[in-house]
Design a protein around this motif. Structure first.
Motif, mmCIF file in Angstrom:
data_model
loop_
_atom_site.group_PDB
_atom_site.id
_atom_site.type_symbol
_atom_site.label_atom_id
_atom_site.label_comp_id
_atom_site.label_asym_id
_atom_site.label_seq_id
_atom_site.Cartn_x
_atom_site.Cartn_y
_atom_site.Cartn_z
ATOM 1 N N SER A 203 28.917 67.819 67.129
ATOM 2 C CA SER A 203 28.607 66.639 67.772
ATOM 3 C C SER A 203 29.778 65.539 67.250
ATOM 4 O O SER A 203 30.332 65.926 66.139
ATOM 5 C CB SER A 203 27.297 66.242 67.121
ATOM 6 N N ALA A 204 29.649 64.486 67.881
ATOM 7 C CA ALA A 204 30.806 63.546 67.276
ATOM 8 C C ALA A 204 30.124 62.398 67.413
ATOM 9 O O ALA A 204 29.143 61.612 68.084
ATOM 10 C CB ALA A 204 31.979 63.365 68.248
ATOM 11 N N PHE A 205 30.767 61.401 66.529
ATOM 12 C CA PHE A 205 30.481 59.981 66.443
ATOM 13 C C PHE A 205 31.397 59.103 66.835
ATOM 14 O O PHE A 205 32.383 59.105 66.167
ATOM 15 C CB PHE A 205 29.722 59.621 64.978
ATOM 16 N N ILE A 206 31.114 58.254 67.929
ATOM 17 C CA ILE A 206 32.471 57.832 68.753
ATOM 18 C C ILE A 206 31.908 56.279 69.079
ATOM 19 O O ILE A 206 30.811 55.843 69.500
ATOM 20 C CB ILE A 206 32.716 58.723 70.170
ATOM 21 N N THR A 207 32.752 55.300 69.081
ATOM 22 C CA THR A 207 32.794 53.894 69.427
ATOM 23 C C THR A 207 34.035 53.776 70.473
ATOM 24 O O THR A 207 34.846 54.311 70.586
ATOM 25 C CB THR A 207 32.717 53.059 68.512
ATOM 26 N N ALA A 208 33.703 52.689 71.148
ATOM 27 C CA ALA A 208 34.968 51.943 72.024
ATOM 28 C C ALA A 208 35.366 50.663 71.531
ATOM 29 O O ALA A 208 36.174 50.033 71.930
ATOM 30 C CB ALA A 208 34.395 52.172 73.361
ATOM 31 N N ALA A 209 34.576 50.254 70.586
ATOM 32 C CA ALA A 209 34.655 48.806 70.126
ATOM 33 C C ALA A 209 36.028 48.640 69.255
ATOM 34 O O ALA A 209 36.414 49.503 68.486
ATOM 35 C CB ALA A 209 33.428 48.464 69.235
ATOM 36 N N ASN A 210 36.450 47.551 69.291
ATOM 37 C CA ASN A 210 37.550 47.147 68.510
ATOM 38 C C ASN A 210 38.649 48.061 68.492
ATOM 39 O O ASN A 210 38.998 48.572 67.353
ATOM 40 C CB ASN A 210 37.164 46.643 66.895
ATOM 41 N N PRO A 211 39.379 48.371 69.451
ATOM 42 C CA PRO A 211 40.254 49.387 69.688
ATOM 43 C C PRO A 211 41.410 49.155 68.510
ATOM 44 O O PRO A 211 41.868 47.972 68.130
ATOM 45 C CB PRO A 211 40.831 48.938 71.012
ATOM 46 N N PHE A 212 41.929 50.349 67.852
ATOM 47 C CA PHE A 212 42.935 50.346 67.074
ATOM 48 C C PHE A 212 42.432 49.418 65.677
ATOM 49 O O PHE A 212 43.095 48.881 64.825
ATOM 50 C CB PHE A 212 44.273 50.063 67.434
ATOM 51 N N SER A 213 41.184 49.233 65.566
ATOM 52 C CA SER A 213 40.653 48.364 64.636
ATOM 53 C C SER A 213 41.157 47.106 64.266
ATOM 54 O O SER A 213 41.138 46.291 63.327
ATOM 55 C CB SER A 213 40.778 49.230 63.161
ATOM 56 N N GLN A 214 41.110 46.355 65.673
ATOM 57 C CA GLN A 214 41.508 44.983 65.654
ATOM 58 C C GLN A 214 40.365 44.356 66.219
ATOM 59 O O GLN A 214 39.982 44.734 67.256
ATOM 60 C CB GLN A 214 42.630 44.715 66.618
ATOM 61 N N PRO A 215 39.759 43.295 65.494
ATOM 62 C CA PRO A 215 38.910 42.682 66.003
ATOM 63 C C PRO A 215 38.654 42.096 67.331
ATOM 64 O O PRO A 215 39.922 41.551 68.018
ATOM 65 C CB PRO A 215 38.569 41.390 65.104
ATOM 66 N N SER A 216 37.632 42.336 68.124
ATOM 67 C CA SER A 216 37.660 42.059 69.595
ATOM 68 C C SER A 216 36.284 41.068 69.812
ATOM 69 O O SER A 216 35.450 41.141 69.169
ATOM 70 C CB SER A 216 37.498 43.196 70.455
ATOM 71 N N ASP A 217 36.537 40.412 70.715
ATOM 72 C CA ASP A 217 35.056 39.628 71.273
ATOM 73 C C ASP A 217 34.131 40.321 71.601
ATOM 74 O O ASP A 217 33.987 41.610 72.324
ATOM 75 C CB ASP A 217 35.544 38.909 72.530
ATOM 76 N N PRO A 218 32.759 40.082 71.053
ATOM 77 C CA PRO A 218 31.721 40.879 71.237
ATOM 78 C C PRO A 218 31.426 41.408 72.751
ATOM 79 O O PRO A 218 30.973 42.409 72.952
ATOM 80 C CB PRO A 218 30.340 40.078 70.539
ATOM 81 N N PRO B 157 31.998 43.822 60.692
ATOM 82 C CA PRO B 157 30.721 43.505 61.717
ATOM 83 C C PRO B 157 30.418 45.241 62.155
ATOM 84 O O PRO B 157 31.427 45.782 62.374
ATOM 85 C CB PRO B 157 31.109 42.770 63.008
ATOM 86 N N GLY B 158 29.299 45.499 62.193
ATOM 87 C CA GLY B 158 28.979 46.746 62.676
ATOM 88 C C GLY B 158 29.432 47.306 64.012
ATOM 89 O O GLY B 158 29.454 46.069 64.761
ATOM 90 N N GLU B 159 30.027 48.491 64.245
ATOM 91 C CA GLU B 159 30.350 48.703 65.611
ATOM 92 C C GLU B 159 29.316 49.519 66.207
ATOM 93 O O GLU B 159 29.022 50.479 65.701
ATOM 94 C CB GLU B 159 31.536 49.452 65.544
#
Length: 142
Positions: free
Chosen positions: A51-66, A100-102
């Motif tokens: 299995s994998a735990f994956i997000t698409a939030a905050n690409p390259f660990s740069q804060p992005s708008d919610p 913030p949690g992703e």
């Protein structure tokens, strides 16, 4: 010898310290390099070896708008559905650094190659992947 990566040491440390929480009936907290009996049981119950735990939030660990993160996460959900994966919602949350949690997904049955490709497509530095041993491992993508 440490892996060569474009990711800075502080970010790598934060990834390793983060709690990767799976929601719902599967309620599991994954920690990097720590065997997870609940994850092993989930793998067995679902008849998968990884299995994998994956997000698409905050690409390259740069804060992005919610709202942008929400749209990115929806695009990841659509990719997973198109590939035939049933994803379990979760969140990656560092216990005390204030980031913030992703929103994320645990994706049972996905291969390392497929998970890495999705992480790369969605601008991530890394994913968390677990094989048959149910040990979550940090997989660096750049």
């Amino acid at each position: 010898m440490p892996a060569r990566t474009a990711i800075d040491d502080a970010t790598l440390r934060a990834y390793r310290e983060t709690d990767y929480r799976v929601h719902g009936d599967a309620a599991i907290t994954l920690k990097i390099d720590q065997p997870s009996a609940p994850l092993a049981a989930l793998h067995e119950r679902l008849h998968v070896a990884s299995s994998a735990f994956i997000t698409a939030a905050n690409p390259f660990s740069q804060p992005s708008d919610p709202l942008r993160n929400e749209a990115r996460q929806q695009a990841l959900a659509e990719d997973l559905a198109r590939l035939g994966f049933a994803a379990i919602p979760g969140i990656g949350q560092h216990p005390d650094n204030g980031w913030p949690g992703e929103p994320s997904f645990l994706v049972p049955g996905i291969s390392l190659d497929a998970a890495s490709a999705l992480g790369t497509k969605h601008g991530q530095n890394a994913i968390v992947w677990s094989g048959a041993d149910a040990v979550p491992r940090l997989i660096l993508l750049r």
